[in-house]
Design an enzyme around this catalytic site. Structure first.
Site, PDB file in Angstrom:
ATOM      1  N   CYS A 393       0.830  -1.206   0.000  1.00 49.98           N
ATOM      2  CA  CYS A 393       0.000   0.000   0.000  1.00 49.98           C
ATOM      3  C   CYS A 393       0.872   1.267   0.000  1.00 49.98           C
ATOM      4  CB  CYS A 393      -0.986  -0.036   1.153  1.00 49.98           C
ATOM      5  SG  CYS A 393      -2.432   0.982   0.826  1.00 49.98           S
ATOM      6  N   HIS A 524      -3.614  -4.822   0.349  1.00 43.47           N
ATOM      7  CA  HIS A 524      -2.930  -5.422   1.508  1.00 43.47           C
ATOM      8  C   HIS A 524      -3.008  -6.946   1.424  1.00 43.47           C
ATOM      9  CE1 HIS A 524      -2.305  -1.772   3.960  1.00 43.47           C
ATOM     10  NE2 HIS A 524      -3.374  -1.331   3.338  1.00 43.47           N
ATOM     11  N   GLU A 526      -1.490  -9.092   2.987  1.00 40.04           N
ATOM     12  CA  GLU A 526      -1.313  -9.743   4.299  1.00 40.04           C
ATOM     13  C   GLU A 526      -2.645 -10.200   4.903  1.00 40.04           C
ATOM     14  OE1 GLU A 526      -0.640  -6.560   3.609  1.00 40.04           O
ATOM     15  OE2 GLU A 526      -1.152  -5.192   5.255  1.00 40.04           O
TER      16      GLU A 526
HETATM   17  N1  GLN Z   1      -1.937   6.621   3.059  1.00 40.47           N
HETATM   18  C1  GLN Z   1      -2.047   5.921   1.818  1.00 40.47           C
HETATM   19  C2  GLN Z   1      -3.419   6.080   1.178  1.00 40.47           C
HETATM   20  O1  GLN Z   1      -4.360   6.437   1.831  1.00 40.47           O
HETATM   21  C3  GLN Z   1      -1.722   4.452   2.010  1.00 40.47           C
HETATM   22  C4  GLN Z   1      -2.705   3.732   2.881  1.00 40.47           C
HETATM   23  C5  GLN Z   1      -2.196   2.426   3.411  1.00 40.47           C
HETATM   24  O2  GLN Z   1      -0.993   2.176   3.436  1.00 40.47           O
HETATM   25  N2  GLN Z   1      -3.082   1.587   3.856  1.00 40.47           N
HETATM   26  O3  GLN Z   1      -3.572   5.843   0.010  1.00 40.47           O
END
Ligand code: GLN
Length: 550
Positions: A393, A524, A526
């Site tokens: 992410c 994600h 994970e």
């Molecule tokens: N802050 C970033 C976004 O909102 C990444 C979010 C995250 O890592 N879950 O896109």
């Protein structure tokens, strides 16, 4: 044939929190599933937040995202992993969520002119949710974990709901108490008194535990078992020892050494099958890996949600850590994970060199500007020195920014989240998020939950998954800015995963000819890794780490 009633097991805590109610609930689910029962689980958190999504991870631990996009507590991740389930928002509730529904109902005249009261209307809403979770899952057994410890003001309404359920169907509702027995250093003796008080606090809510799991540094001896039995009004054989373990994956095994599934089948009065030995052997083999001295794979996790007072916590990244473990065990390696602070690389750039000591580097999810420049230095170091890199992410967004700065030469490349004044906003806010942010509507409003993506032919992503279409869980507001995609691609970055309409970049990577493993995901992965079914991208990353080691 007579319809079997659904059974409910409430798991409550005594003395202190953090003694493993979540793992206990998950393990109970696992051992009952292994006896042929259909199980599901519900987590109750007593805070006012409607979900966990608005809380700082240092405060709360990881925010676990479900496929339907609910932002929940990390225990939901434990349930999904141990019981191999996919849960939905009906499986998670908070005080805020329950009250919100009751108030909305009242506004919609659903109480038909009645005075709506804390008792019974709030506990009734809790009960309705628990039952619905059971119905949706067609569960034989619903495990309901009440967060915190008994005797806390916050929990009272949930215990009241449990009491009301027990009163309505005494043969279907049961209570497991997970309590802590301290062994004070100066005494050297395990003490039962705090647990006696905790049971009394539960009794004051009109509830008697059916099973007590005695958590402690060591096993419970016969003498103390007897004491608890007498003072807490319980049969001695229903007081079970649950000493500390090195690996949480041993806990279901230890429970079965104490014959817990037999005792539960008995207590619940349900017909249980013989244990599924094949499944059990698989779990045993998996759990054994946690103790093996197999050769290690060293992974650096670059994060920022570690420090709380004088203590370090890894809870904020729980699912990432578990996913690393599952893929490492799958490759017969023991993972050694080091938590490194991204801000350190801003203050002490010389520290970057130490990263050579690791077989691979992960930059996990994150929010805000703290530590971002440190992260970018780490990404650059990993790219230039061909150290396997996996960005999750924010970690993928960092990859794109770093590439734009150092390969495309866009020196001020950034994300709008960090520098809204940048001329080269290679990561920008998603169109659908603009109104949301303008109106400060932060709760539950990110791009959340499961979405499909299509993988490009001949890429690392495609080879790792072995299929063309995937579904992964998301939690973000920002995306790769479409206007920079052609230039980034021309400079060599490959977008190997895209949303089905082709508009959203879901995976970025460098070809194998350029770098052994330099890959990031907007989602994600994970959240979908399971003990016996490790995530393919984590496995691909771990394999690259092992290769680098050689
Ligand atoms: N802050 C970033 C976004 O909102 C990444 C979010 C995250 O890592 N879950 O896109």
């Amino acid at each position: 044939m007579q319809k079997k009633e659904t059974k409910y097991i409430f798991v409550v805590g005594g003395v202190i929190s953090g003694v493993g109610k979540g793992i206990t609930s998950s393990s109970i689910g696992l051992i009952l599933k292994n006896r042929g029962l259909n199980v599901t689980a519900v987590k109750i958190d007593a805070y006012i937040n409607v979900d966990a999504g608005t809380m700082n991870p240092v405060e709360h631990g990881e925010v676990f995202v479900l496929s339907d996009g609910d932002e929940t507590d990390q225990d939901m991740g434990n349930y999904e992993r141990f019981m191999d389930l996919n849960l939905t928002r009906i499986n998670y509730m908070t005080t805020g969520r329950v009250y919100k529904t009751v108030i909305e109902r009242e506004r919609n005249l659903e109480y038909k002119g009645k005075c709506v009261q804390v008792v019974p209307h709030v506990p009734m809403e809790v009960i309705e949710r628990i039952k619905k979770a059971g119905q949706i899952a067609k569960a034989d057994v619903v495990i309901v974990e009440i967060g915190g410890t008994v005797g806390e003001y916050e929990n009272i309404l949930f215990l009241e709901a449990a009491r009301m359920m027990k009163l309505a169907s005494p043969r279907d509702v049961f209570f497991v108490m997970v309590s802590y027995l301290p062994t004070p250093g100066n005494l050297g003796e395990m003490k039962t008194k705090p647990t006696q008080h905790a049971v009394r606090a539960l009794n004051a809510s009109g509830i008697q535990p059916d099973i007590l799991l005695a958590r402690g540094e060591t096993s419970l001896d016969e003498k103390r078992k007897e004491k608890i039995s007498i003072f807490c009004n319980m049969e001695a054989e229903r007081v079970l020892s649950a000493p500390d373990v090195d690996s949480v994956y041993d806990i279901p095994l230890n429970f079965e050494k104490e014959k817990l599934s037999d005792k539960l089948c008995d207590l619940l009065d349900v017909v249980c099958k013989k244990p599924d030995l094949t499944a059990w052997e698989k779990w045993k083999k998996f759990a054994k890996h946690t103790h093996n001295g197999e050769s290690a794979v060293k992974v650096a996790m670059i994060g920022k949600y570690f420090e709380t007072g004088d203590f370090m916590l890894s809870d904020s990244y729980l699912s990432v850590i578990e996913a690393i473990k599952y893929s490492s065990y799958g490759e017969n390696r023991k993972p050694i994970i080091s938590w490194l602070n991204s801000t350190d690389y801003e203050k002490f750039p010389a520290k970057l060199r130490e990263l050579r000591n690791y077989d691979g580097i992960i930059v996990p999810g994150g929010f805000g500007s703290r530590g971002v420049e440190g992260n970018l230095k780490v990404v650059e170091f990993a790219r230039r020195n061909k150290i396997p890199y996996f960005g999750l992410c924010y970690g993928m967004q960092m990859m794109v920014i770093e590439y734009a700065r150092n390969v495309l030469g866009l020196k001020d490349a950034n994300t709008r989240e960090v520098n809204p004044g940048s001329k080269n906003m290679v990561i920008d806010v998603m169109e659908s998020q603009k109104e949301i942010l303008k109106n400060n509507l932060y709760g539950g409003s990110m791009r959340l939950g499961a979405y499909k993506a299509i993988l490009g032919e001949g890429t690392i992503a495609r080879a790792s998954y072995g299929v063309k279409e995937i579904t992964e869980r998301h939690r973000h507001r920002y995306e790769v800015n479409p206007s920079f995609i052609p230039d980034l691609e021309k400079a060599g970055l490959v977008f190997s995963g895209r949303s089905p309409d082709g508009n959203l970049m879901e995976i970025a990577e460098l070809p194998k000819s350029q770098h052994p493993f330099f890959l990031g995901t907007q989602f994600h992965p994970e959240f979908l890794s399971r003990p016996l079914n490790p995530h393919p991208l984590f496995t691909a990353f771990i394999r690259a780490c092992i290769k680098k080691k050689k």
